[in-house]
Design a protein around this motif. Structure first.
Motif, PDB file in Angstrom:
ATOM      1  N   VAL A  13      -5.383  -4.251  12.834  1.00 53.64           N
ATOM      2  CA  VAL A  13      -5.923  -5.662  12.906  1.00 53.64           C
ATOM      3  C   VAL A  13      -5.402  -6.391  14.114  1.00 53.64           C
ATOM      4  O   VAL A  13      -6.278  -6.684  14.966  1.00 53.64           O
ATOM      5  CB  VAL A  13      -5.367  -6.575  11.446  1.00 53.64           C
ATOM      6  N   LEU A  14      -4.152  -6.068  14.592  1.00 53.21           N
ATOM      7  CA  LEU A  14      -3.494  -6.406  15.841  1.00 53.21           C
ATOM      8  C   LEU A  14      -4.417  -5.941  17.093  1.00 53.21           C
ATOM      9  O   LEU A  14      -4.898  -6.649  17.844  1.00 53.21           O
ATOM     10  CB  LEU A  14      -2.282  -6.163  15.826  1.00 53.21           C
ATOM     11  N   TYR A  15      -5.141  -4.763  16.983  1.00 51.55           N
ATOM     12  CA  TYR A  15      -5.485  -3.981  18.071  1.00 51.55           C
ATOM     13  C   TYR A  15      -7.126  -4.548  17.927  1.00 51.55           C
ATOM     14  O   TYR A  15      -7.448  -4.940  19.004  1.00 51.55           O
ATOM     15  CB  TYR A  15      -5.657  -2.547  17.850  1.00 51.55           C
ATOM     16  N   HIS A  16      -7.881  -4.443  16.868  1.00 53.76           N
ATOM     17  CA  HIS A  16      -9.198  -4.590  16.880  1.00 53.76           C
ATOM     18  C   HIS A  16      -9.715  -6.128  16.662  1.00 53.76           C
ATOM     19  O   HIS A  16     -10.515  -6.543  17.223  1.00 53.76           O
ATOM     20  CB  HIS A  16      -9.976  -3.809  15.825  1.00 53.76           C
ATOM     21  N   PHE A  17      -8.871  -6.776  16.109  1.00 57.16           N
ATOM     22  CA  PHE A  17      -9.076  -8.384  15.879  1.00 57.16           C
ATOM     23  C   PHE A  17      -8.406  -9.248  16.665  1.00 57.16           C
ATOM     24  O   PHE A  17      -9.085 -10.123  17.439  1.00 57.16           O
ATOM     25  CB  PHE A  17      -8.790  -8.706  14.442  1.00 57.16           C
ATOM     26  N   GLU A  18      -7.202  -9.030  16.999  1.00 53.29           N
ATOM     27  CA  GLU A  18      -6.375  -9.806  17.889  1.00 53.29           C
ATOM     28  C   GLU A  18      -6.441  -9.522  19.363  1.00 53.29           C
ATOM     29  O   GLU A  18      -6.000 -10.006  20.278  1.00 53.29           O
ATOM     30  CB  GLU A  18      -4.875  -9.782  17.389  1.00 53.29           C
ATOM     31  N   GLU A  19      -7.048  -8.190  19.473  1.00 51.59           N
ATOM     32  CA  GLU A  19      -7.046  -7.407  20.889  1.00 51.59           C
ATOM     33  C   GLU A  19      -5.980  -7.350  21.582  1.00 51.59           C
ATOM     34  O   GLU A  19      -5.812  -7.509  22.796  1.00 51.59           O
ATOM     35  CB  GLU A  19      -8.270  -8.409  21.620  1.00 51.59           C
ATOM     36  N   LEU A  20      -4.923  -7.247  20.987  1.00 48.17           N
ATOM     37  CA  LEU A  20      -3.621  -7.007  21.535  1.00 48.17           C
ATOM     38  C   LEU A  20      -3.628  -5.401  22.054  1.00 48.17           C
ATOM     39  O   LEU A  20      -3.893  -4.522  21.367  1.00 48.17           O
ATOM     40  CB  LEU A  20      -2.276  -7.052  20.587  1.00 48.17           C
ATOM     41  N   ILE A  26       1.568  -4.328  20.771  1.00 49.03           N
ATOM     42  CA  ILE A  26       1.712  -4.180  19.403  1.00 49.03           C
ATOM     43  C   ILE A  26       3.048  -3.416  19.094  1.00 49.03           C
ATOM     44  O   ILE A  26       3.984  -3.646  18.173  1.00 49.03           O
ATOM     45  CB  ILE A  26       0.440  -3.221  18.645  1.00 49.03           C
ATOM     46  N   SER A  27       3.365  -2.265  19.833  1.00 47.69           N
ATOM     47  CA  SER A  27       4.698  -1.732  19.685  1.00 47.69           C
ATOM     48  C   SER A  27       5.748  -2.471  19.856  1.00 47.69           C
ATOM     49  O   SER A  27       6.757  -2.289  19.046  1.00 47.69           O
ATOM     50  CB  SER A  27       4.600  -0.470  20.706  1.00 47.69           C
ATOM     51  N   ALA A  28       5.778  -3.289  20.989  1.00 47.19           N
ATOM     52  CA  ALA A  28       6.836  -4.331  21.064  1.00 47.19           C
ATOM     53  C   ALA A  28       7.024  -5.395  19.779  1.00 47.19           C
ATOM     54  O   ALA A  28       8.057  -5.633  19.545  1.00 47.19           O
ATOM     55  CB  ALA A  28       6.822  -5.105  22.199  1.00 47.19           C
ATOM     56  N   ARG A  29       6.027  -5.833  19.337  1.00 46.76           N
ATOM     57  CA  ARG A  29       6.002  -6.866  18.373  1.00 46.76           C
ATOM     58  C   ARG A  29       6.338  -6.274  17.070  1.00 46.76           C
ATOM     59  O   ARG A  29       7.099  -7.024  16.119  1.00 46.76           O
ATOM     60  CB  ARG A  29       4.358  -7.546  18.235  1.00 46.76           C
ATOM     61  N   LEU A  30       5.893  -5.134  16.716  1.00 49.04           N
ATOM     62  CA  LEU A  30       6.407  -4.561  15.552  1.00 49.04           C
ATOM     63  C   LEU A  30       7.709  -3.596  15.485  1.00 49.04           C
ATOM     64  O   LEU A  30       8.047  -2.847  14.521  1.00 49.04           O
ATOM     65  CB  LEU A  30       5.233  -3.334  14.866  1.00 49.04           C
ATOM     66  N   ARG A  31       8.167  -3.479  16.735  1.00 47.24           N
ATOM     67  CA  ARG A  31       9.519  -3.081  17.136  1.00 47.24           C
ATOM     68  C   ARG A  31       9.411  -1.460  16.431  1.00 47.24           C
ATOM     69  O   ARG A  31      10.145  -0.954  16.011  1.00 47.24           O
ATOM     70  CB  ARG A  31      10.567  -3.483  16.408  1.00 47.24           C
ATOM     71  N   LYS A  79       4.010   5.716  17.505  1.00 43.51           N
ATOM     72  CA  LYS A  79       3.662   5.751  16.044  1.00 43.51           C
ATOM     73  C   LYS A  79       2.580   4.584  15.970  1.00 43.51           C
ATOM     74  O   LYS A  79       1.687   4.765  15.066  1.00 43.51           O
ATOM     75  CB  LYS A  79       4.987   4.983  15.515  1.00 43.51           C
ATOM     76  N   VAL A  80       2.407   3.687  16.815  1.00 42.67           N
ATOM     77  CA  VAL A  80       1.456   2.632  16.707  1.00 42.67           C
ATOM     78  C   VAL A  80       0.073   3.333  16.912  1.00 42.67           C
ATOM     79  O   VAL A  80      -0.666   3.343  15.958  1.00 42.67           O
ATOM     80  CB  VAL A  80       1.441   1.795  17.996  1.00 42.67           C
ATOM     81  N   LYS A  81      -0.105   4.615  17.776  1.00 43.98           N
ATOM     82  CA  LYS A  81      -1.168   4.854  18.106  1.00 43.98           C
ATOM     83  C   LYS A  81      -1.549   5.919  16.796  1.00 43.98           C
ATOM     84  O   LYS A  81      -2.622   5.996  16.399  1.00 43.98           O
ATOM     85  CB  LYS A  81      -1.238   5.820  19.279  1.00 43.98           C
ATOM     86  N   THR A  82      -0.460   6.543  16.256  1.00 48.56           N
ATOM     87  CA  THR A  82      -0.747   7.474  15.178  1.00 48.56           C
ATOM     88  C   THR A  82      -1.279   6.552  13.997  1.00 48.56           C
ATOM     89  O   THR A  82      -2.232   6.933  13.294  1.00 48.56           O
ATOM     90  CB  THR A  82       0.580   8.464  14.793  1.00 48.56           C
ATOM     91  N   ASP A  83      -0.582   5.549  13.590  1.00 44.95           N
ATOM     92  CA  ASP A  83      -0.881   4.662  12.555  1.00 44.95           C
ATOM     93  C   ASP A  83      -2.428   4.086  12.389  1.00 44.95           C
ATOM     94  O   ASP A  83      -3.224   4.055  11.710  1.00 44.95           O
ATOM     95  CB  ASP A  83       0.191   3.517  12.376  1.00 44.95           C
ATOM     96  N   ILE A  84      -2.818   3.526  13.858  1.00 44.70           N
ATOM     97  CA  ILE A  84      -4.117   3.253  13.876  1.00 44.70           C
ATOM     98  C   ILE A  84      -5.102   4.230  13.986  1.00 44.70           C
ATOM     99  O   ILE A  84      -6.200   4.212  13.211  1.00 44.70           O
ATOM    100  CB  ILE A  84      -3.885   2.386  15.471  1.00 44.70           C
TER     101      ILE A  84
END
Lengths: 194, 152
Positions: A133-140, A145-150, A155-160
């Motif tokens: 959602v952060l990537y596709h809707f909030e366009e972060l 995203i990695s910094a915000r979710l710590r 892992k961010v790329k894998t999860d997305i």
């Protein structure tokens, strides 16, 4: 117009955006309503600043995202011990409860398909839904995203990626039908031989 | 790594087609009701920055006075305290005979504690620890079983 009336108008203009952001990030309507309430209570405290601001929507979106991420991190900390006991392969089973549209049901209208996609998105596990959602809707970007979710960038790329695959798996039957439909239509600008 | 541009575009297109989510009809009335409740609350129940200016000024003066009393009044208090202690020790000398009776009783109690109660306390702590770990293990097992039977 009184200040409260002005605030009501302000809220009517932005409540769908705030609630929509919250419900997609949290995947839960009750929690999203609580968060949206808190956002508007904060907005009322800063209403003088917001009415003067050219981008009150941006402020609301940032506050909503922050409150949602705080809410999720509190929830995650509370349940981390138990949730870590879940096997990874169980994550792939989460969408199995939602009936995927079959190829034979291709007459489902677009509104139904979108409603299904919305439900499927909300059913994704937090670890996949939130960065998606952060990537596709909030366009972060991934880095933010990695910094915000710590969590790490990989892992961010894998999860997305896993989230996209899960959604695609259930979108596939409709896309096959659409491609078949498109291939039977004449290409634009081309004259069909008679 | 793990970024497939085609898949990314496909999902992005599909997600962007989703219509805006509509807020529940109860959201606006709930927020307005909470704002009305806040407005009706007395000033001392609100956040400090929403207090009346006079109350804020009085609070600051009181806080400064308290800090001044703690920092500069310490020496004065010390003198008063030592004087008070001297008076108290003079008055307490009459209780010396009572103390000579109570002291052996205290010693006996201490001896009893060291010989009997302390080992019991140790066993009690160990038992509590074992029970805590057993509860944690059982809880974990029950959670796992419940999770497997009902993943939602």
């Amino acid at each position: 117009m009184t200040e409260l009336k002005q605030f009501e108008v302000f809220m009517r203009n932005y409540q769908d955006m705030v609630y929509g952001t919250a419900v997609r990030l949290l995947g839960n309507e009750t929690d999203a309503q609580d968060i949206a309430q808190n956002v508007f209570l904060k907005a009322h405290e800063a209403f003088a600043m917001l009415t003067a601001s050219p981008t009150p929507g941006g402020w609301l979106k940032t506050v909503t995202t922050n409150l949602c991420l705080n809410h999720l991190s509190r929830y995650r900390a509370r349940w981390r011990f138990f949730s870590e006991l879940r096997a990874d392969d169980q994550d792939s089973e989460f969408l199995d409860g939602i009936p995927a549209p079959e190829a034979a049901e291709s007459d489902l209208d677009a509104a139904d398909q979108r409603a299904w996609l919305e439900t499927a998105l909300r059913k994704l596990p937090d670890a996949q839904r939130v960065p998606l959602v952060l990537y596709h809707f909030e366009e972060l970007p991934y880095e933010e995203i990695s910094a915000r979710l710590r969590i790490s960038l990989s892992k961010v790329k894998t999860d997305i990626h896993r989230g996209r695959l899960a959604l695609k798996r259930h979108l596939q039957p409709r896309m096959v039908e659409e491609e078949r439909f498109a291939s039977t239509r004449p290409a634009p600008g081309r004259v069909t031989p008679t | 790594m793990n970024v497939d541009p085609q898949l990314e575009k496909l999902i992005d297109d599909e997600l962007k087609k989703l219509p805006a989510v509509t807020a529940p009809p109860g959201l606006l009335p709930d927020v307005i009701a909470q704002l009305a409740a806040r407005a009706a609350a007395p000033w001392w129940q609100r956040a400090w920055w929403q207090w009346p200016a006079t109350a804020q000024a009085a609070f600051i003066i009181l806080a400064l006075a308290l800090v001044a009393a703690v920092t500069t009044g310490g020496a004065l208090l010390n003198d008063q305290a030592s004087l008070w202690m001297q008076t108290l020790s003079t008055q307490a000398s009459g209780f010396t005979s009572t103390w000579s009776v109570l002291a052996p009783l205290g010693d006996a109690g201490l001896l009893l504690w060291e010989t009997a109660a302390q080992p019991l306390l140790l066993y009690g702590l160990v038992t509590a620890g074992v029970l805590y770990l057993a509860c944690l293990g059982l809880g974990t097992m029950v959670f796992r079983v419940a999770w497997k039977t009902n993943p939602n």
